[in-house]
Design an enzyme around this catalytic site. Structure first.
Site, short mmCIF file in Angstrom:
data_model
loop_
_atom_site.label_atom_id
_atom_site.label_comp_id
_atom_site.label_asym_id
_atom_site.label_seq_id
_atom_site.Cartn_x
_atom_site.Cartn_y
_atom_site.Cartn_z
N LYS A 1 0.85 -1.01 -0.40
CA LYS A 1 0.13 -0.14 0.03
C LYS A 1 0.90 0.66 -0.59
CE LYS A 1 -0.98 0.94 3.87
NZ LYS A 1 -0.90 2.56 3.97
N THR A 2 1.56 1.31 0.98
CA THR A 2 2.78 2.05 0.92
C THR A 2 3.27 3.36 0.12
OG1 THR A 2 2.98 2.22 3.77
CG2 THR A 2 4.63 3.91 2.34
N ASP B 1 -4.37 8.44 3.25
CA ASP B 1 -4.10 7.24 3.22
C ASP B 1 -4.86 6.40 4.75
OD1 ASP B 1 -2.28 4.62 3.57
OD2 ASP B 1 -1.22 6.18 5.09
N GLU B 2 -4.84 5.09 4.33
CA GLU B 2 -5.36 4.60 5.96
C GLU B 2 -7.32 5.37 5.50
OE1 GLU B 2 -4.15 2.47 6.89
OE2 GLU B 2 -2.00 2.58 7.37
N GLN C 1 -8.99 -4.11 8.09
CA GLN C 1 -8.31 -3.57 9.18
C GLN C 1 -8.53 -2.22 9.43
OE1 GLN C 1 -3.42 -4.55 8.46
NE2 GLN C 1 -4.01 -4.06 6.07
N ARG D 1 0.27 -9.46 10.85
CA ARG D 1 1.30 -9.85 11.20
C ARG D 1 2.25 -10.38 10.55
NH1 ARG D 1 -0.05 -5.49 10.11
NH2 ARG D 1 -1.69 -6.51 8.65
#
Length: 763
Positions: A32-33, A223-224, A254, A623
């Site tokens: 994503k980043t 973002d997010e 998430q 994770r």
């Protein structure tokens, strides 16, 4: 090399389609980043001036790292980007226009501590009970109202909110909220929430300012996006008009921060807000093995409200997830610590023997849990094996403020000359003894070579310069502590601590704070009681009939010393809540406490709350890069007694084919189910580990019923006489339990191997 060559096809398309609205749904570990960073770099490469681009993030760290990456791709032009957190960007927009709203451009920004101080002063002036109107709880409530766009005027007319206040005994909260805003404006100040609200108000009420901002920023990136609240949604929408060159990146799977005001509907309904929006699904996971990804998919697909996607991995298949039941939370913690030790040692040995060049350092392990209180037993077991660890996003259990406050009472009761403990506890709960008074006490005590408690006990003896009313308060506190000192030697550690926390008002004060942080603090103090109870029980099993509180305090001091000794080690196991783990990754992840009323939380009741808890577990599993271990305890010590725990309903939601089950093969039953939540087909259910009533033979072939049967009278050296209610046989952990109703101590559940019971005559 062209940086676009580093992207897969879907990522490249998401980066280069820059016009109009775009929703990039980025699955866990899908890069994503990188996509967001490269999209900004691509815009700059295409000739869009950096000053025309606004990128909104949720942390300064994320903004800083993204800007550094963009600089490496396109050069120094990146420094002109309007990139930062919502609060950072809004502050920059507000400063030159603050006069429009009645502020000066030099307005002050109040942080949480400043806000609590103002609220505390307001409540005091209005004569409100500080035990009910706790600054933290009041500040949390007002923040929630602001995040939902509810002004003081609207709040005073909202019957539902006012009813909630009455139930919380906060009848004057509407007045406090109104006065709080008046104080902020009088001080030329804004709190964090006001930065967003006032930016929105500026653009709504001053068209020329709105047009200037909208003209300046042609491209808006967020973002997010799944973590945005209602005010942030409105703000982003207005910033993007009228061109609507808006790109939001996030993952509905998430979305786990509703307690902070995040609204998952913002991302779920994005395409309704922008019907022409392009949808990009980043579904390739670069982080985890195929098995971990597939297991997480099988879990999250049980949620009803979601954007459909199927994340996949092209890494190796990997090991199945491990699911292990334990007798209790201490056995669970010991099992986790032992597994970490074995994996670390085994992999290190392989490296030494040159069988493999890879090994697990302590940095490669993370232990995740639902509540901070769970860390205490895990920390203890890690220390026993000399495994270094760090608490991420928090502090070590015994270093938490509420724990140090509680221990402060115990320390001062044992040692009345412990001035530091006195200073810590005299103001909590509030007794009308303020900092000014304590400054006089400390100065007087030093001048007369006395401890603080001596001066408070007899203020007239040293001519302490305080009023008669204050003298009474000081003497009342000293008398209370003197009473505790007398009782500290006569009561065992658990009973004494329970009494202290009750009579001091500590438990009442914590119980009245129903904010998320307040609930967490109360759970931590309850966990302290659990620790002391276990300490007393362990000593009893060792033949020590009486354990004073001084013994436990010595034990805690030794543990603290061990913690300090670990600071020299660079490699450490990471301990954290699942919420704190979002955005991180580890080769090996342990998820502890997979039990009903723990994970999912006992506070998750509504279907949407259960869905968020399921998303939280999805975050925990994803994770893990290589190995994932889940575990649950059959019983936990809570609220002064042992309680049985049921396996989490979420274990039914993960397809069985992805699990390695550590249990006997013939014990398959169903886990408790919630009808309103869709479940996995029966062929994929995880076996339950619920223990039935005893049957068959006990250890060594002797039937359990022939030794202890329902109705039998027994004697226990700590709890006295009692009657057997039930005997439990445990084939999973090979630990049998007995439930006894004691004549004076109530219902207790004990391990037969440690109970040391004797038969007593039936009456």
């Amino acid at each position: 090399m062209n940086f676009l060559d580093q992207l897969n096809n879907t990522q490249r398309e998401a980066v280069t389609c820059t016009e109009g609205a775009s929703l990039i749904v980025a699955g866990a570990g899908s890069g994503k980043t990188r996509v967001l960073t490269y999209r900004i770099a691509y815009l700059l490469q295409q000739g869009v001036p950096a000053s025309r681009i606004m990128a909104l993030t949720f942390t300064n760290k994320a903004a800083r790292e993204m800007k550094e990456r963009i600089t490496k791709l396109v050069g120094d032009e990146a420094r002109y980007l309007a990139m930062g957190t919502f609060h950072h960007v809004c502050t920059k927009l507000l400063r030159p226009n603050a006069d429009q709203l009645g502020f000066t451009r030099d307005f002050t920004i109040y942080d949480t501590t400043d806000s609590k101080s103002v609220l505390k002063a307001i409540c005091k002036e209005h004569g409100l009970d500080e035990k009910i109107y706790k600054p933290g709880a009041v500040q949390s409530r007002i923040s929630m109202l602001k995040n939902n766009g509810i002004s003081p005027a609207a709040y005073g007319q909202n019957t539902q909110l006012l009813r909630e206040d009455r139930e919380a005994r906060m009848y004057e909260l509407a007045t406090v909220y109104e006065q709080y805003q008046v104080r902020l404006r009088a001080a030329n100040a804004m709190d964090f929430d006001d930065l967003l609200i006032n930016t929105l108000a500026l653009m709504r009420h001053f068209p020329e300012v709105r047009e200037r901002i909208q003209t300046q920023f042609q491209y808006i990136l967020v973002d997010e996006y799944q973590d945005t609240n209602y005010i942030q949604f409105l703000l982003v929408k207005m910033l993007a008009e009228p061109q609507n060159n808006i790109c939001v990146v996030g993952d509905d799977a998430q979305s786990i921060y509703s307690f902070r005001g995040a609204d998952i509907r913002n991302i779920l309904n994005f395409r309704q807000q922008y019907p022409d929006a392009k949808l990009f699904k980043l579904e390739r996971n670069y982080r985890s093995t195929q098995t971990i990804v597939n297991a997480a998919n099988s879990l999250i697909h049980k949620n009803v409200h979601q954007i459909e996607k199927t994340v996949y991995s092209e890494k190796e298949t990997g090991q199945p997830l491990s699911l292990k039941p334990y007798m209790d939370d201490r056995a669970e913690a010991a099992g986790i610590a032992t597994k970490i030790s074995n994996l670390h040692t085994a992999q290190a040995d392989r490296k030494k023997s040159q069988i493999s060049n890879s090994h697990y350092s302590y940095n490669d392990f993370a232990v995740l849990y639902r509540t901070n209180a769970q860390s205490r037993v895990i920390e203890g077991e890690l220390r026993k094996l000399n495994i270094p660890y760090r608490i991420y996003g928090g502090t070590s259990f015994y270093q938490r403020k509420e724990i140090k406050d509680a221990l402060g009472y115990l320390r001062l009761a044992v040692n009345p000359r412990d001035n530091e403990a006195l200073l810590r506890i005299v103001g909590f709960p509030g007794r009308g003894i303020g900092e000014t008074t304590m400054k006089k006490v400390s100065t007087n005590a030093i001048e007369h070579h006395r401890c603080y408690l001596d001066v408070m006990r007899q203020p007239e003896a040293t001519a302490l310069d305080v009023s008669a009313a204050t003298c009474k308060k000081l003497q009342a506190f000293a008398a209370y502590m003197d009473g505790l000192s007398e009782q500290s030697e006569a009561m065992d550690a658990f009973a004494f601590t329970e009494m202290v926390l009750r009579t001091s008002g500590v438990m009442t004060a914590l119980a009245l704070d129903r904010s998320t942080e307040g609930i967490d603090r109360a759970q931590n103090v309850q966990e302290l009681l659990n620790a002391i109870h276990e300490f007393v029980e362990q000593r009893a099993n060792e033949g020590i009939d009486f354990t004073p509180i001084t013994d436990f305090l010595s034990e805690v001091s030794l543990q603290t010393d061990q913690d300090e000794n670990l600071t020299d080690t660079t490699e450490r196991v990471t301990l954290m809540t699942v919420h704190a783990a979002k955005g991180l990754e580890f080769p090996v992840v342990f998820i502890a406490g997979m039990e009903e009323n723990l994970f999912p939380s006992q506070f998750a009741i509504k279907p949407q709350e259960i869905e968020e808890e399921r998303r939280l577990l999805y975050v925990a599993i994803t994770r893990a890069m290589e190995q994932c271990y889940l575990s649950f305890a059959r019983q936990r010590f809570r609220n002064g007694s042992v309680t049985f725990a049921s396996p989490s309903r979420f274990l039914n939601d993960i397809d069985r084919q992805f699990f390695s089950l550590d249990r006997p093969a013939n014990r398959e039953t169903s886990i408790p189910r919630t009808p309103s939540i869709p479940r996995t087909p029966s062929s994929h259910r995880i076996p339950s580990f619920t223990t039935p009533a005893p049957s068959g033979e006990g250890r060594g072939g002797a039937p359990l019923s022939s030794v202890w049967t329902e109705g039998s009278r027994v004697s226990h050296r700590v709890f006295g006489l009692g009657t057997v209610v039930r005997v439990y046989r445990d084939e999973v952990t090979e630990n049998d339990k007995i439930e006894i109703r004691f004549d004076t101590q109530g219902l207790k559940t004990l391990l037969l191997t440690h109970a040391k019971l004797e038969k007593a005559p039936n009456t």
